[in-house]
Design a protein around this motif. Structure first.
Motif, PDB file in Angstrom:
ATOM      1  N   CYS A   8      67.943  12.986  39.690  1.00  0.00           N
ATOM      2  CA  CYS A   8      67.680  14.305  39.137  1.00  0.00           C
ATOM      3  C   CYS A   8      67.499  14.155  37.632  1.00  0.00           C
ATOM      4  CB  CYS A   8      68.841  15.235  39.458  1.00  0.00           C
ATOM      5  SG  CYS A   8      68.446  16.948  39.188  1.00  0.00           S
ATOM      6  N   LEU A   9      66.342  14.542  37.164  1.00  0.00           N
ATOM      7  CA  LEU A   9      65.985  14.362  35.757  1.00  0.00           C
ATOM      8  C   LEU A   9      65.834  15.691  35.050  1.00  0.00           C
ATOM      9  CD1 LEU A   9      63.068  11.852  36.377  1.00  0.00           C
ATOM     10  CD2 LEU A   9      65.376  11.260  35.663  1.00  0.00           C
ATOM     11  N   GLY A  10      66.037  15.689  33.753  1.00  0.00           N
ATOM     12  CA  GLY A  10      65.614  16.809  32.926  1.00  0.00           C
ATOM     13  C   GLY A  10      64.147  16.591  32.626  1.00  0.00           C
ATOM     14  N   ILE A  11      63.315  17.573  32.916  1.00  0.00           N
ATOM     15  CA  ILE A  11      61.871  17.409  32.812  1.00  0.00           C
ATOM     16  C   ILE A  11      61.299  18.357  31.756  1.00  0.00           C
ATOM     17  CG2 ILE A  11      59.666  17.584  34.044  1.00  0.00           C
ATOM     18  CD1 ILE A  11      61.182  17.124  36.622  1.00  0.00           C
TER      19      ILE A  11
ATOM     20  N   LEU B 109      63.245  21.740  28.116  1.00  0.00           N
ATOM     21  CA  LEU B 109      63.746  20.700  29.001  1.00  0.00           C
ATOM     22  C   LEU B 109      64.423  21.400  30.173  1.00  0.00           C
ATOM     23  CD1 LEU B 109      63.977  17.633  29.263  1.00  0.00           C
ATOM     24  CD2 LEU B 109      66.211  17.818  28.179  1.00  0.00           C
ATOM     25  N   VAL B 110      63.894  21.182  31.390  1.00  0.00           N
ATOM     26  CA  VAL B 110      64.359  21.876  32.591  1.00  0.00           C
ATOM     27  C   VAL B 110      65.178  20.921  33.449  1.00  0.00           C
ATOM     28  CG1 VAL B 110      63.633  23.038  34.714  1.00  0.00           C
ATOM     29  CG2 VAL B 110      62.363  23.414  32.587  1.00  0.00           C
ATOM     30  N   HIS B 111      66.332  21.414  33.883  1.00  0.00           N
ATOM     31  CA  HIS B 111      67.190  20.657  34.797  1.00  0.00           C
ATOM     32  C   HIS B 111      67.755  21.632  35.820  1.00  0.00           C
ATOM     33  CE1 HIS B 111      69.884  17.555  36.199  1.00  0.00           C
ATOM     34  NE2 HIS B 111      70.921  18.353  36.010  1.00  0.00           N
TER      35      HIS B 111
ATOM     36  N   GLN C 120      56.945   9.305  33.685  1.00  0.00           N
ATOM     37  CA  GLN C 120      55.874   8.934  34.605  1.00  0.00           C
ATOM     38  C   GLN C 120      55.868   7.437  34.887  1.00  0.00           C
ATOM     39  OE1 GLN C 120      52.530  10.702  32.625  1.00  0.00           O
ATOM     40  NE2 GLN C 120      52.918  12.708  33.516  1.00  0.00           N
ATOM     41  N   LYS C 121      56.382   6.636  33.979  1.00  0.00           N
ATOM     42  CA  LYS C 121      56.457   5.191  34.168  1.00  0.00           C
ATOM     43  C   LYS C 121      57.518   4.797  35.194  1.00  0.00           C
ATOM     44  CE  LYS C 121      54.532   4.084  29.701  1.00  0.00           C
ATOM     45  NZ  LYS C 121      54.731   3.594  28.344  1.00  0.00           N
ATOM     46  N   LEU C 122      58.337   5.758  35.629  1.00  0.00           N
ATOM     47  CA  LEU C 122      59.340   5.490  36.656  1.00  0.00           C
ATOM     48  C   LEU C 122      58.715   5.353  38.040  1.00  0.00           C
ATOM     49  CD1 LEU C 122      62.158   7.949  35.555  1.00  0.00           C
ATOM     50  CD2 LEU C 122      62.141   5.453  35.288  1.00  0.00           C
ATOM     51  N   GLY C 123      57.425   5.696  38.148  1.00  0.00           N
ATOM     52  CA  GLY C 123      56.706   5.529  39.411  1.00  0.00           C
ATOM     53  C   GLY C 123      57.183   6.469  40.495  1.00  0.00           C
ATOM     54  N   GLN C 124      57.714   5.912  41.580  1.00  0.00           N
ATOM     55  CA  GLN C 124      58.108   6.713  42.740  1.00  0.00           C
ATOM     56  C   GLN C 124      59.199   7.712  42.398  1.00  0.00           C
ATOM     57  OE1 GLN C 124      56.447   6.675  45.708  1.00  0.00           O
ATOM     58  NE2 GLN C 124      57.657   8.509  46.112  1.00  0.00           N
ATOM     59  N   ALA C 125      60.105   7.368  41.522  1.00  0.00           N
ATOM     60  CA  ALA C 125      61.162   8.316  41.125  1.00  0.00           C
ATOM     61  C   ALA C 125      60.547   9.563  40.495  1.00  0.00           C
ATOM     62  CB  ALA C 125      62.140   7.652  40.166  1.00  0.00           C
ATOM     63  N   TRP C 126      59.493   9.375  39.698  1.00  0.00           N
ATOM     64  CA  TRP C 126      58.796  10.515  39.093  1.00  0.00           C
ATOM     65  C   TRP C 126      58.105  11.349  40.159  1.00  0.00           C
ATOM     66  CZ3 TRP C 126      58.072  14.185  35.855  1.00  0.00           C
ATOM     67  CH2 TRP C 126      56.845  14.816  35.729  1.00  0.00           C
ATOM     68  N   THR C 127      57.430  10.687  41.084  1.00  0.00           N
ATOM     69  CA  THR C 127      56.745  11.389  42.173  1.00  0.00           C
ATOM     70  C   THR C 127      57.745  12.199  42.993  1.00  0.00           C
ATOM     71  OG1 THR C 127      55.080   9.649  42.259  1.00  0.00           O
ATOM     72  CG2 THR C 127      55.239  11.087  44.186  1.00  0.00           C
ATOM     73  N   ASP C 128      58.886  11.608  43.294  1.00  0.00           N
ATOM     74  CA  ASP C 128      59.921  12.302  44.057  1.00  0.00           C
ATOM     75  C   ASP C 128      60.447  13.517  43.294  1.00  0.00           C
ATOM     76  OD1 ASP C 128      59.617  10.352  45.989  1.00  0.00           O
ATOM     77  OD2 ASP C 128      61.476   9.280  45.447  1.00  0.00           O
ATOM     78  N   GLU C 129      60.663  13.344  42.000  1.00  0.00           N
ATOM     79  CA  GLU C 129      61.180  14.446  41.182  1.00  0.00           C
ATOM     80  C   GLU C 129      60.161  15.577  41.104  1.00  0.00           C
ATOM     81  OE1 GLU C 129      64.122  16.366  38.973  1.00  0.00           O
ATOM     82  OE2 GLU C 129      64.203  14.580  40.217  1.00  0.00           O
ATOM     83  N   LEU C 130      58.889  15.246  40.948  1.00  0.00           N
ATOM     84  CA  LEU C 130      57.848  16.267  40.880  1.00  0.00           C
ATOM     85  C   LEU C 130      57.728  17.005  42.212  1.00  0.00           C
ATOM     86  CD1 LEU C 130      55.899  17.418  38.808  1.00  0.00           C
ATOM     87  CD2 LEU C 130      54.185  15.792  39.605  1.00  0.00           C
ATOM     88  N   ASP C 131      57.857  16.273  43.317  1.00  0.00           N
ATOM     89  CA  ASP C 131      57.851  16.907  44.634  1.00  0.00           C
ATOM     90  C   ASP C 131      59.027  17.871  44.778  1.00  0.00           C
ATOM     91  OD1 ASP C 131      55.535  15.636  45.432  1.00  0.00           O
ATOM     92  OD2 ASP C 131      56.591  14.048  46.534  1.00  0.00           O
ATOM     93  N   ALA C 132      60.198  17.457  44.322  1.00  0.00           N
ATOM     94  CA  ALA C 132      61.377  18.330  44.383  1.00  0.00           C
ATOM     95  C   ALA C 132      61.172  19.562  43.514  1.00  0.00           C
ATOM     96  CB  ALA C 132      62.623  17.567  43.942  1.00  0.00           C
TER      97      ALA C 132
END
Length: 88
Positions: free
Chosen positions: A2-5, A46-48, A69-81
């Motif tokens: 879970c990231l702050g985006i 910054l959204v969390h 975005q350089k996190l790859g799949q973790a970024w994709t998963d976070e964006l999907d969530a």
């Protein structure tokens, strides 16, 4: 994970809610914690977990998004969530 985006405010719905955009994905978030910050359309926050926690400048937002975005799949998963969640 879970990231702050970083997200750009695109619509102010009321004093406590705004629509934000992250890479074209839009959702409503609470901006109530930032009432004293003077949030406006075009600002970056910054959204969390559905809450805007801090106001950030556009340069910091761009740098952070680039790194996330350089996190790859973790970024994709976070964006999907981010797409699938909503404040109730």
């Amino acid at each position: 994970m879970c990231l702050g985006i970083p997200a750009e405010v695109i619509t102010l719905l009321d004093a406590d809610l705004a629509t934000v955009s992250v890479n074209g994905v839009e959702r409503e978030v609470s901006i109530g914690l930032l009432r004293d910050e003077g949030i406006d359309i075009g600002d970056w926050v910054l959204v969390h977990v559905g809450f805007a926690l801090s106001k950030i400048d556009a340069e910091e937002a761009a740098l952070t998004l680039d790194q996330i975005q350089k996190l790859g799949q973790a970024w994709t998963d976070e964006l999907d969530a981010f797409k699938q969640t909503a404040i109730l």
